[in-house]
Design an enzyme around this catalytic site. Structure first.
Site, PDB file in Angstrom:
ATOM      1  N   SER A  41      10.802 -25.698 -15.394  1.00  0.00           N
ATOM      2  CA  SER A  41      11.139 -24.831 -16.627  1.00  0.00           C
ATOM      3  C   SER A  41      11.113 -23.173 -16.277  1.00  0.00           C
ATOM      4  O   SER A  41      11.441 -22.465 -17.296  1.00  0.00           O
ATOM      5  CB  SER A  41       9.707 -24.832 -17.464  1.00  0.00           C
ATOM      6  OG  SER A  41       8.734 -24.516 -16.601  1.00  0.00           O
ATOM      7  N   THR A  43      12.313 -31.747 -16.278  1.00  0.00           N
ATOM      8  CA  THR A  43      11.195 -31.464 -17.260  1.00  0.00           C
ATOM      9  C   THR A  43      11.282 -32.075 -18.640  1.00  0.00           C
ATOM     10  O   THR A  43      12.387 -32.245 -19.065  1.00  0.00           O
ATOM     11  CB  THR A  43      10.943 -29.816 -17.312  1.00  0.00           C
ATOM     12  OG1 THR A  43      12.228 -29.378 -17.855  1.00  0.00           O
ATOM     13  CG2 THR A  43      10.713 -29.266 -16.054  1.00  0.00           C
ATOM     14  N   ARG A  93       3.304 -25.316 -25.025  1.00  0.00           N
ATOM     15  CA  ARG A  93       3.854 -24.055 -24.339  1.00  0.00           C
ATOM     16  C   ARG A  93       3.030 -23.115 -24.808  1.00  0.00           C
ATOM     17  O   ARG A  93       2.496 -23.081 -26.190  1.00  0.00           O
ATOM     18  CB  ARG A  93       5.192 -23.836 -24.901  1.00  0.00           C
ATOM     19  CG  ARG A  93       6.271 -24.751 -24.151  1.00  0.00           C
ATOM     20  CD  ARG A  93       6.468 -24.336 -22.879  1.00  0.00           C
ATOM     21  NE  ARG A  93       7.453 -25.017 -22.353  1.00  0.00           N
ATOM     22  CZ  ARG A  93       7.382 -26.110 -21.463  1.00  0.00           C
ATOM     23  NH1 ARG A  93       6.011 -26.581 -21.226  1.00  0.00           N
ATOM     24  NH2 ARG A  93       8.351 -26.734 -20.698  1.00  0.00           N
ATOM     25  N   GLU A 106       2.644 -16.000 -19.728  1.00  0.00           N
ATOM     26  CA  GLU A 106       2.973 -16.913 -18.317  1.00  0.00           C
ATOM     27  C   GLU A 106       4.011 -16.422 -17.563  1.00  0.00           C
ATOM     28  O   GLU A 106       5.090 -16.141 -18.223  1.00  0.00           O
ATOM     29  CB  GLU A 106       3.195 -18.377 -18.660  1.00  0.00           C
ATOM     30  CG  GLU A 106       2.762 -19.538 -17.590  1.00  0.00           C
ATOM     31  CD  GLU A 106       3.038 -20.905 -18.161  1.00  0.00           C
ATOM     32  OE1 GLU A 106       3.689 -21.616 -17.535  1.00  0.00           O
ATOM     33  OE2 GLU A 106       2.134 -21.140 -19.066  1.00  0.00           O
ATOM     34  N   HIS A 123      -0.758 -24.420 -15.762  1.00  0.00           N
ATOM     35  CA  HIS A 123       0.602 -25.274 -16.455  1.00  0.00           C
ATOM     36  C   HIS A 123       0.551 -26.502 -15.399  1.00  0.00           C
ATOM     37  O   HIS A 123       1.698 -26.775 -14.604  1.00  0.00           O
ATOM     38  CB  HIS A 123       1.697 -24.218 -16.222  1.00  0.00           C
ATOM     39  CG  HIS A 123       2.869 -24.912 -16.971  1.00  0.00           C
ATOM     40  ND1 HIS A 123       3.788 -24.067 -17.556  1.00  0.00           N
ATOM     41  CD2 HIS A 123       3.096 -26.349 -17.276  1.00  0.00           C
ATOM     42  CE1 HIS A 123       4.865 -24.962 -18.509  1.00  0.00           C
ATOM     43  NE2 HIS A 123       4.160 -26.152 -18.137  1.00  0.00           N
TER      44      HIS A 123
HETATM   45  N1  LIG Z   1       1.805 -28.482 -19.842  1.00  0.00           N
HETATM   46  C1  LIG Z   1       2.744 -29.233 -19.237  1.00  0.00           C
HETATM   47  O1  LIG Z   1       2.602 -29.581 -17.863  1.00  0.00           O
HETATM   48  C2  LIG Z   1       3.800 -30.071 -19.891  1.00  0.00           C
HETATM   49  C3  LIG Z   1       4.267 -31.322 -19.496  1.00  0.00           C
HETATM   50  C4  LIG Z   1       5.108 -31.970 -20.448  1.00  0.00           C
HETATM   51  C5  LIG Z   1       5.645 -31.189 -21.647  1.00  0.00           C
HETATM   52  N2  LIG Z   1       4.845 -30.202 -21.902  1.00  0.00           N
HETATM   53  C6  LIG Z   1       5.324 -29.389 -23.167  1.00  0.00           C
HETATM   54  O2  LIG Z   1       4.942 -30.340 -24.250  1.00  0.00           O
HETATM   55  C7  LIG Z   1       5.898 -30.435 -25.268  1.00  0.00           C
HETATM   56  C8  LIG Z   1       5.775 -31.736 -25.963  1.00  0.00           C
HETATM   57  O3  LIG Z   1       6.220 -32.802 -25.284  1.00  0.00           O
HETATM   58  P1  LIG Z   1       6.625 -34.099 -25.775  1.00  0.00           P
HETATM   59  O4  LIG Z   1       7.031 -34.991 -24.564  1.00  0.00           O
HETATM   60  O5  LIG Z   1       5.699 -34.862 -26.534  1.00  0.00           O
HETATM   61  O6  LIG Z   1       7.961 -33.948 -26.668  1.00  0.00           O
HETATM   62  P2  LIG Z   1       8.679 -34.728 -27.862  1.00  0.00           P
HETATM   63  O7  LIG Z   1       9.963 -34.066 -27.926  1.00  0.00           O
HETATM   64  O8  LIG Z   1       8.744 -36.278 -27.519  1.00  0.00           O
HETATM   65  O9  LIG Z   1       7.626 -34.547 -29.098  1.00  0.00           O
HETATM   66  C9  LIG Z   1       7.546 -33.251 -29.625  1.00  0.00           C
HETATM   67  C10 LIG Z   1       7.063 -33.640 -31.176  1.00  0.00           C
HETATM   68  O10 LIG Z   1       6.804 -32.412 -31.706  1.00  0.00           O
HETATM   69  C11 LIG Z   1       7.181 -32.506 -33.114  1.00  0.00           C
HETATM   70  N3  LIG Z   1       7.323 -31.157 -33.857  1.00  0.00           N
HETATM   71  C12 LIG Z   1       8.207 -30.367 -33.552  1.00  0.00           C
HETATM   72  N4  LIG Z   1       8.012 -29.116 -34.450  1.00  0.00           N
HETATM   73  C13 LIG Z   1       6.646 -29.379 -34.956  1.00  0.00           C
HETATM   74  C14 LIG Z   1       5.670 -28.690 -35.818  1.00  0.00           C
HETATM   75  N5  LIG Z   1       5.945 -27.554 -36.290  1.00  0.00           N
HETATM   76  N6  LIG Z   1       4.731 -29.362 -36.054  1.00  0.00           N
HETATM   77  C15 LIG Z   1       4.405 -30.700 -35.740  1.00  0.00           C
HETATM   78  N7  LIG Z   1       5.100 -31.215 -34.924  1.00  0.00           N
HETATM   79  C16 LIG Z   1       6.114 -30.678 -34.380  1.00  0.00           C
HETATM   80  C17 LIG Z   1       8.502 -33.372 -33.049  1.00  0.00           C
HETATM   81  O11 LIG Z   1       8.785 -33.866 -34.346  1.00  0.00           O
HETATM   82  C18 LIG Z   1       8.244 -34.170 -31.804  1.00  0.00           C
HETATM   83  O12 LIG Z   1       7.793 -35.533 -32.516  1.00  0.00           O
HETATM   84  C19 LIG Z   1       7.178 -30.384 -24.571  1.00  0.00           C
HETATM   85  O13 LIG Z   1       8.254 -29.615 -25.294  1.00  0.00           O
HETATM   86  C20 LIG Z   1       6.831 -29.327 -23.335  1.00  0.00           C
HETATM   87  O14 LIG Z   1       6.929 -28.001 -24.078  1.00  0.00           O
HETATM   88  C21 LIG Z   1       4.026 -29.390 -21.347  1.00  0.00           C
HETATM   89  O1  LIG Z   2       8.261 -29.392 -19.745  1.00  0.00           O
HETATM   90  C1  LIG Z   2       7.520 -29.953 -18.919  1.00  0.00           C
HETATM   91  O2  LIG Z   2       7.791 -30.998 -18.317  1.00  0.00           O
HETATM   92  C2  LIG Z   2       6.412 -29.310 -18.282  1.00  0.00           C
HETATM   93  O3  LIG Z   2       5.874 -28.062 -18.891  1.00  0.00           O
HETATM   94  C3  LIG Z   2       6.830 -28.787 -16.684  1.00  0.00           C
HETATM   95  O4  LIG Z   2       5.190 -28.768 -16.114  1.00  0.00           O
HETATM   96  C4  LIG Z   2       7.395 -27.721 -16.769  1.00  0.00           C
HETATM   97  O5  LIG Z   2       6.964 -26.861 -15.762  1.00  0.00           O
HETATM   98  P1  LIG Z   2       7.583 -26.564 -14.306  1.00  0.00           P
HETATM   99  O6  LIG Z   2       6.946 -27.490 -13.210  1.00  0.00           O
HETATM  100  O7  LIG Z   2       9.123 -26.801 -14.616  1.00  0.00           O
HETATM  101  O8  LIG Z   2       7.650 -25.198 -13.974  1.00  0.00           O
END
Ligand SMILES: NC(=O)c1ccc[n+]([C@@H]2O[C@H](COP(=O)([O-])OP(=O)(O)OC[C@H]3O[C@@H](n4cnc5c(N)ncnc54)[C@H](O)[C@@H]3O)[C@@H](O)[C@H]2O)c1
Ligand SMILES: O=C(O)[C@H](O)[C@H](O)COP(=O)(O)O
Length: 375
Positions: free
Chosen positions: A64, A86, A235, A263, A280
């Protein structure tokens, strides 16, 4: 891709991708296709336009922290495939890649269980009484019911909790059962699982009719009961950090952040107000990261019409972490995941009033990958 037969494949890859050498080599990419596979491993933030122009790679493998857009690829005309190991794709201008006829793949859902288990650990570390709420079960509000949000809802239901879910882009269901305002005002805990999106308009045709940048703003925070625990592992910019800081100061709200609006920089002023803070790493399990690499590898093999020959199962040591055991023995949570150790290690990095970007990145680069609990 026009010619599948080549004598050398050049890949620039983020060195934070798990299992790079195991997945990307002459054997795993088809012995008859490429005689040599040359992987150049680089810190994700150092994959820049100068490097891509100089090395003219065929493939970019990123995470990312590498922004992919016209700036990165302005002087490159060799890249044919970009894979982001990711889930999130907000760092990639996918419309531009379509214009450039560059194939893009991410790793949708790769760490969905890891992130859901991170959220459960945060909740149960701060509120252990939720393990067996005999009188009234807690209400978990989930905003975003895709891969992670829906899996989290399953775990919550398994614990006997109530789920209030809001996702305007999915049909109503037994978990997509509330308005945004109802989730905000009626939840004991709120967890965010949305992508980072901006408003769709003529300047941003790939935006969203339901933008998530600053979705949790002062208005939302004012409507949230002060005792509601707020968790962001989506995010950082989904929450307005300035509004959050003011909210915590006036309401003493418990807040857990794994992602931050600015971040990789985190101010001590914000950090000191958080109940739990981590760099993160919610998705940072061995299974979650290897699954991300596997998914990008499989997509690259499809691009090259090569049969995949590497499977992540061969790279996984025995995993003794069972969800059924943890439910039976809740006091073992700290042995499954000591989230407060991650919190302590982050707070120890504060110097001159902030966590620097270098230290934030070092914590993530050197993170000891957890194991994903098996169901
Ligand atoms: N912190 C981490 O390490 C980490 C790890 C993986 C993913 N993430 C983040 O988490 C996010 C979600 O992951 P996911 O696998 O569930 O994605 P996903 O695409 O499967 O699900 C996201 C959901 O959010 C919904 N959505 C979009 N806009 C919205 C709104 N305004 N209000 C409510 N719902 C809304 C979409 O309809 C979808 O169903 C990713 O896009 C990524 O940015 C963070
Ligand atoms: O989007 C994701 O899969 C997660 O936020 C993932 O942790 C991205 O963070 P990265 O390791 O790529 O910096």
């Amino acid at each position: 891709m026009t010619s599948k037969i080549n004598h050398k494949l050049t890949i620039i890859a983020d060195s934070n991708i798990a299992g790079l050498e195991d997945f990307f080599n002459e054997n795993t990419l088809g012995q008859n296709t490429y005689q040599t596979v040359n992987i150049i491993k680089v810190a994700g933030r150092d994959i820049n336009a100068q490097l891509v122009a100089k090395l003219q790679p065929d493939v970019l493998l990123i995470r990312s922290v590498t922004k992919v857009d016209a700036t990165l690829l302005a002087d490159n005309h060799s890249v044919k495939f970009i894979g982001s190991a990711t889930i999130g794709t907000d760092h990639v201008d996918q419309g531009y890649l379509v214009e450039r006829n560059i194939t893009f793949a991410n790793a949708a859902g790769c760490s969905k269980h890891s992130v859901a288990q991170y959220v459960l650990t945060a909740i149960l570390t701060l509120r252990p009484e939720y393990w067996q709420q005999l009188s009234t079960s807690p209400t978990l509000g989930i905003i975003g019911l895709g891969n992670i949000g829906s899996i989290l809802a399953q775990y919550a239901t398994d614990l006997g909790w109530q789920v209030l879910g809001y996702d305007p882009l999915l049909p109503a269901s037994n978990i997509n059962n509330a308005s945004f305002d109802e989730v905000i005002s009626q939840s004991d805990v709120i967890s965010l699982h949305v992508p980072l999106t901006d408003k769709k308009d003529s300047n941003n045709p790939s935006g969203s009719d339901y933008p998530t940048r600053h979705l949790i703003n002062k208005t939302a925070l004012d409507a949230m009961p002060s005792e509601t625990l707020l968790i962001n592992s989506a995010r950082g910019p989904v929450i307005d950090a300035a509004a959050l800081q003011a909210d915590i100061e006036s309401n003493e709200r418990q807040v857990v952040l794994d992602v931050f609006e600015h971040e990789p920089y985190i101010s001590e002023q914000l950090l000191s107000k958080l109940a739990i803070a981590t760099p993160h790493i919610a998705g940072y399990t061995l299974e979650g990261k290897l699954r991300g690499t596997q998914m990008v590898y499989d997509a690259l093999c499809e691009e090259f019409a090569v049969t995949p020959t590497q499977a992540m199962q061969q790279l996984l040591p025995v995993n003794m972490y069972l969800w059924s055991e943890l439910k039976a023995y809740p006091d073992r949570l700290i042995k499954f995941y000591d989230i407060m150790q991650d919190d302590r290690e982050l707070r120890e990095k504060v110097t001159n009033g902030q966590v620097s970007g270098v230290d934030f990145d070092q914590l993530r680069r050197d993170y000891h990958l957890r194991r994903e609990w098996q169901l």
